[in-house]
Write a protein that holds these residues in place. Structure first.
Motif, PDB file in Angstrom:
ATOM      1  N   LEU A  23       0.832  -1.204   0.000  1.00  0.00           N
ATOM      2  CA  LEU A  23       0.000   0.000   0.000  1.00  0.00           C
ATOM      3  C   LEU A  23       0.871   1.260   0.000  1.00  0.00           C
ATOM      4  CD1 LEU A  23      -2.901   1.065   0.125  1.00  0.00           C
ATOM      5  CD2 LEU A  23      -2.672   1.066   2.616  1.00  0.00           C
ATOM      6  N   ILE A  24       1.931   1.259   0.787  1.00  0.00           N
ATOM      7  CA  ILE A  24       2.847   2.401   0.819  1.00  0.00           C
ATOM      8  C   ILE A  24       3.519   2.578  -0.542  1.00  0.00           C
ATOM      9  CG2 ILE A  24       5.007   3.262   1.808  1.00  0.00           C
ATOM     10  CD1 ILE A  24       4.109   2.072   4.471  1.00  0.00           C
ATOM     11  N   MET A  25       3.949   1.496  -1.158  1.00  0.00           N
ATOM     12  CA  MET A  25       4.608   1.563  -2.469  1.00  0.00           C
ATOM     13  C   MET A  25       3.647   2.097  -3.537  1.00  0.00           C
ATOM     14  SD  MET A  25       7.462   1.172  -3.890  1.00  0.00           S
ATOM     15  CE  MET A  25       8.502  -0.064  -3.190  1.00  0.00           C
ATOM     16  N   LEU A  26       2.410   1.657  -3.525  1.00  0.00           N
ATOM     17  CA  LEU A  26       1.425   2.164  -4.475  1.00  0.00           C
ATOM     18  C   LEU A  26       1.161   3.646  -4.254  1.00  0.00           C
ATOM     19  CD1 LEU A  26      -1.162  -0.746  -4.645  1.00  0.00           C
ATOM     20  CD2 LEU A  26       0.360   0.041  -6.449  1.00  0.00           C
ATOM     21  N   LEU A  27       1.124   4.072  -3.020  1.00  0.00           N
ATOM     22  CA  LEU A  27       0.934   5.482  -2.706  1.00  0.00           C
ATOM     23  C   LEU A  27       2.106   6.323  -3.216  1.00  0.00           C
ATOM     24  CD1 LEU A  27      -0.882   7.547  -1.260  1.00  0.00           C
ATOM     25  CD2 LEU A  27       0.510   7.144   0.779  1.00  0.00           C
ATOM     26  N   VAL A  28       3.317   5.839  -3.041  1.00  0.00           N
ATOM     27  CA  VAL A  28       4.502   6.548  -3.544  1.00  0.00           C
ATOM     28  C   VAL A  28       4.448   6.650  -5.066  1.00  0.00           C
ATOM     29  CG1 VAL A  28       7.009   6.398  -3.819  1.00  0.00           C
ATOM     30  CG2 VAL A  28       5.977   6.023  -1.574  1.00  0.00           C
ATOM     31  N   PHE A  29       4.115   5.570  -5.746  1.00  0.00           N
ATOM     32  CA  PHE A  29       3.998   5.598  -7.209  1.00  0.00           C
ATOM     33  C   PHE A  29       2.904   6.561  -7.659  1.00  0.00           C
ATOM     34  CE2 PHE A  29       6.053   1.244  -7.515  1.00  0.00           C
ATOM     35  CZ  PHE A  29       7.231   1.748  -8.040  1.00  0.00           C
ATOM     36  N   GLY A  30       1.804   6.596  -6.942  1.00  0.00           N
ATOM     37  CA  GLY A  30       0.724   7.514  -7.286  1.00  0.00           C
ATOM     38  C   GLY A  30       1.157   8.968  -7.158  1.00  0.00           C
ATOM     39  N   VAL A  31       1.887   9.299  -6.111  1.00  0.00           N
ATOM     40  CA  VAL A  31       2.373  10.661  -5.913  1.00  0.00           C
ATOM     41  C   VAL A  31       3.377  11.035  -7.005  1.00  0.00           C
ATOM     42  CG1 VAL A  31       3.752  12.128  -4.377  1.00  0.00           C
ATOM     43  CG2 VAL A  31       1.922  10.719  -3.439  1.00  0.00           C
ATOM     44  N   VAL A  32       4.284  10.129  -7.328  1.00  0.00           N
ATOM     45  CA  VAL A  32       5.255  10.385  -8.398  1.00  0.00           C
ATOM     46  C   VAL A  32       4.535  10.569  -9.725  1.00  0.00           C
ATOM     47  CG1 VAL A  32       7.122   9.328  -9.740  1.00  0.00           C
ATOM     48  CG2 VAL A  32       7.180   9.254  -7.242  1.00  0.00           C
ATOM     49  N   PHE A  33       3.575   9.730 -10.026  1.00  0.00           N
ATOM     50  CA  PHE A  33       2.807   9.846 -11.266  1.00  0.00           C
ATOM     51  C   PHE A  33       2.101  11.198 -11.348  1.00  0.00           C
ATOM     52  CE2 PHE A  33      -1.245   9.405 -13.520  1.00  0.00           C
ATOM     53  CZ  PHE A  33      -0.797   8.954 -14.756  1.00  0.00           C
ATOM     54  N   TYR A  34       1.508  11.632 -10.243  1.00  0.00           N
ATOM     55  CA  TYR A  34       0.781  12.903 -10.230  1.00  0.00           C
ATOM     56  C   TYR A  34       1.718  14.072 -10.508  1.00  0.00           C
ATOM     57  CZ  TYR A  34      -1.862  16.911  -8.574  1.00  0.00           C
ATOM     58  OH  TYR A  34      -2.483  18.131  -8.482  1.00  0.00           O
ATOM     59  N   PHE A  35       2.836  14.150  -9.810  1.00  0.00           N
ATOM     60  CA  PHE A  35       3.720  15.309  -9.940  1.00  0.00           C
ATOM     61  C   PHE A  35       4.592  15.267 -11.190  1.00  0.00           C
ATOM     62  CE2 PHE A  35       2.833  15.791  -5.380  1.00  0.00           C
ATOM     63  CZ  PHE A  35       2.494  17.136  -5.390  1.00  0.00           C
ATOM     64  N   MET A  36       4.902  14.097 -11.701  1.00  0.00           N
ATOM     65  CA  MET A  36       5.803  14.014 -12.857  1.00  0.00           C
ATOM     66  C   MET A  36       5.070  13.946 -14.197  1.00  0.00           C
ATOM     67  SD  MET A  36       8.879  14.021 -11.594  1.00  0.00           S
ATOM     68  CE  MET A  36       9.963  13.292 -12.776  1.00  0.00           C
ATOM     69  N   ILE A  37       3.850  13.440 -14.211  1.00  0.00           N
ATOM     70  CA  ILE A  37       3.155  13.242 -15.486  1.00  0.00           C
ATOM     71  C   ILE A  37       1.857  14.036 -15.562  1.00  0.00           C
ATOM     72  CG2 ILE A  37       2.060  11.528 -16.979  1.00  0.00           C
ATOM     73  CD1 ILE A  37       4.078   9.502 -15.858  1.00  0.00           C
ATOM     74  N   TYR A  38       0.938  13.805 -14.658  1.00  0.00           N
ATOM     75  CA  TYR A  38      -0.402  14.385 -14.778  1.00  0.00           C
ATOM     76  C   TYR A  38      -0.420  15.897 -14.622  1.00  0.00           C
ATOM     77  CZ  TYR A  38      -5.249  15.475 -13.928  1.00  0.00           C
ATOM     78  OH  TYR A  38      -6.491  16.044 -14.008  1.00  0.00           O
ATOM     79  N   ARG A  39       0.203  16.409 -13.585  1.00  0.00           N
ATOM     80  CA  ARG A  39       0.146  17.849 -13.293  1.00  0.00           C
ATOM     81  C   ARG A  39       0.763  18.710 -14.399  1.00  0.00           C
ATOM     82  NH1 ARG A  39       2.935  20.746  -8.365  1.00  0.00           N
ATOM     83  NH2 ARG A  39       1.748  22.667  -8.327  1.00  0.00           N
ATOM     84  N   PRO A  40       1.971  18.399 -14.904  1.00  0.00           N
ATOM     85  CA  PRO A  40       2.520  19.216 -15.999  1.00  0.00           C
ATOM     86  C   PRO A  40       1.677  19.151 -17.271  1.00  0.00           C
ATOM     87  CG  PRO A  40       4.259  17.929 -14.988  1.00  0.00           C
ATOM     88  CD  PRO A  40       2.971  17.449 -14.416  1.00  0.00           C
ATOM     89  N   GLN A  41       1.128  17.976 -17.572  1.00  0.00           N
ATOM     90  CA  GLN A  41       0.302  17.845 -18.771  1.00  0.00           C
ATOM     91  C   GLN A  41      -0.988  18.646 -18.635  1.00  0.00           C
ATOM     92  OE1 GLN A  41       1.099  16.575 -21.618  1.00  0.00           O
ATOM     93  NE2 GLN A  41      -0.881  16.907 -22.569  1.00  0.00           N
ATOM     94  N   ALA A  42      -1.603  18.622 -17.471  1.00  0.00           N
ATOM     95  CA  ALA A  42      -2.825  19.392 -17.251  1.00  0.00           C
ATOM     96  C   ALA A  42      -2.544  20.890 -17.367  1.00  0.00           C
ATOM     97  CB  ALA A  42      -3.411  19.061 -15.877  1.00  0.00           C
ATOM     98  N   LYS A  43      -1.379  21.317 -16.911  1.00  0.00           N
ATOM     99  CA  LYS A  43      -1.004  22.724 -17.014  1.00  0.00           C
ATOM    100  C   LYS A  43      -0.847  23.130 -18.477  1.00  0.00           C
ATOM    101  CE  LYS A  43       2.440  26.010 -15.358  1.00  0.00           C
ATOM    102  NZ  LYS A  43       3.702  26.173 -14.626  1.00  0.00           N
ATOM    103  N   ARG A  44      -0.191  22.272 -19.290  1.00  0.00           N
ATOM    104  CA  ARG A  44      -0.031  22.565 -20.717  1.00  0.00           C
ATOM    105  C   ARG A  44      -1.366  22.637 -21.432  1.00  0.00           C
ATOM    106  NH1 ARG A  44       3.353  18.120 -21.218  1.00  0.00           N
ATOM    107  NH2 ARG A  44       5.126  18.629 -19.942  1.00  0.00           N
ATOM    108  N   VAL A  45      -2.264  21.739 -21.113  1.00  0.00           N
ATOM    109  CA  VAL A  45      -3.590  21.732 -21.741  1.00  0.00           C
ATOM    110  C   VAL A  45      -4.347  23.001 -21.379  1.00  0.00           C
ATOM    111  CG1 VAL A  45      -5.839  20.576 -21.706  1.00  0.00           C
ATOM    112  CG2 VAL A  45      -3.760  19.233 -21.950  1.00  0.00           C
ATOM    113  N   LYS A  46      -4.265  23.430 -20.134  1.00  0.00           N
ATOM    114  CA  LYS A  46      -4.948  24.641 -19.691  1.00  0.00           C
ATOM    115  C   LYS A  46      -4.383  25.868 -20.402  1.00  0.00           C
ATOM    116  CE  LYS A  46      -6.138  27.159 -15.497  1.00  0.00           C
ATOM    117  NZ  LYS A  46      -5.949  27.239 -14.041  1.00  0.00           N
ATOM    118  N   GLU A  47      -3.060  25.952 -20.551  1.00  0.00           N
ATOM    119  CA  GLU A  47      -2.441  27.077 -21.249  1.00  0.00           C
ATOM    120  C   GLU A  47      -2.842  27.104 -22.721  1.00  0.00           C
ATOM    121  OE1 GLU A  47       1.727  26.661 -20.609  1.00  0.00           O
ATOM    122  OE2 GLU A  47       1.632  27.387 -18.543  1.00  0.00           O
ATOM    123  N   HIS A  48      -2.877  25.935 -23.368  1.00  0.00           N
ATOM    124  CA  HIS A  48      -3.246  25.874 -24.786  1.00  0.00           C
ATOM    125  C   HIS A  48      -4.707  26.248 -24.989  1.00  0.00           C
ATOM    126  CE1 HIS A  48      -3.992  23.967 -28.771  1.00  0.00           C
ATOM    127  NE2 HIS A  48      -2.830  24.536 -29.009  1.00  0.00           N
TER     128      HIS A  48
END
Length: 110
Positions: A23-48
């Motif tokens: 459970l801890i490992m999945l939580l760490v992967f989820g946090v990394v996924f959010y900050f490294m992939i999802y958040r920057p992509q959502a920011k680019r989409v919003k700017e475009h």
């Protein structure tokens, strides 16, 4: 010859980790996924999206295909704009194909 080979006992085997470590490992992967992939992509989409809404007549733009031109007509209900790329040459492109709005006078300097 039995003394050279140690006997394996199932009862002496170390216990496997429980679900808490997983459970801890999945939580760490989820946090990394959010900050490294999802958040920057959502920011680019919003700017475009903001860029496409701000397009107006007279803006000089760059398309995804590398074509530079000046907006002649913006269709309000459709997602298309008319771009003048040269004297007497106009292209109709989708708003989503616009990559950047260039500073005024860029076409003259090219």
């Amino acid at each position: 010859m039995d003394f050279l080979i140690s006997k394996a006992y199932a009862a002496d085997a170390p216990q496997q980790g429980g679900g808490f470590e997983m459970l801890i490992m999945l939580l760490v992967f989820g946090v990394v996924f959010y900050f490294m992939i999802y958040r920057p992509q959502a920011k680019r989409v919003k700017e475009h999206k903001g860029l496409m809404e701000a397009l107006s007549k007279g803006d000089e733009v760059l398309t995804q295909g590398g074509v530079v031109g000046k907006i002649v007509k913006v269709s309000a209900e459709k997602d298309f704009i008319v771009v003048n790329v040269a004297e007497g040459t106009e292209l109709t492109v989708q708003k989503g194909a616009i990559t950047a709005v260039l500073p005024k006078g860029t076409m003259k300097s090219l």
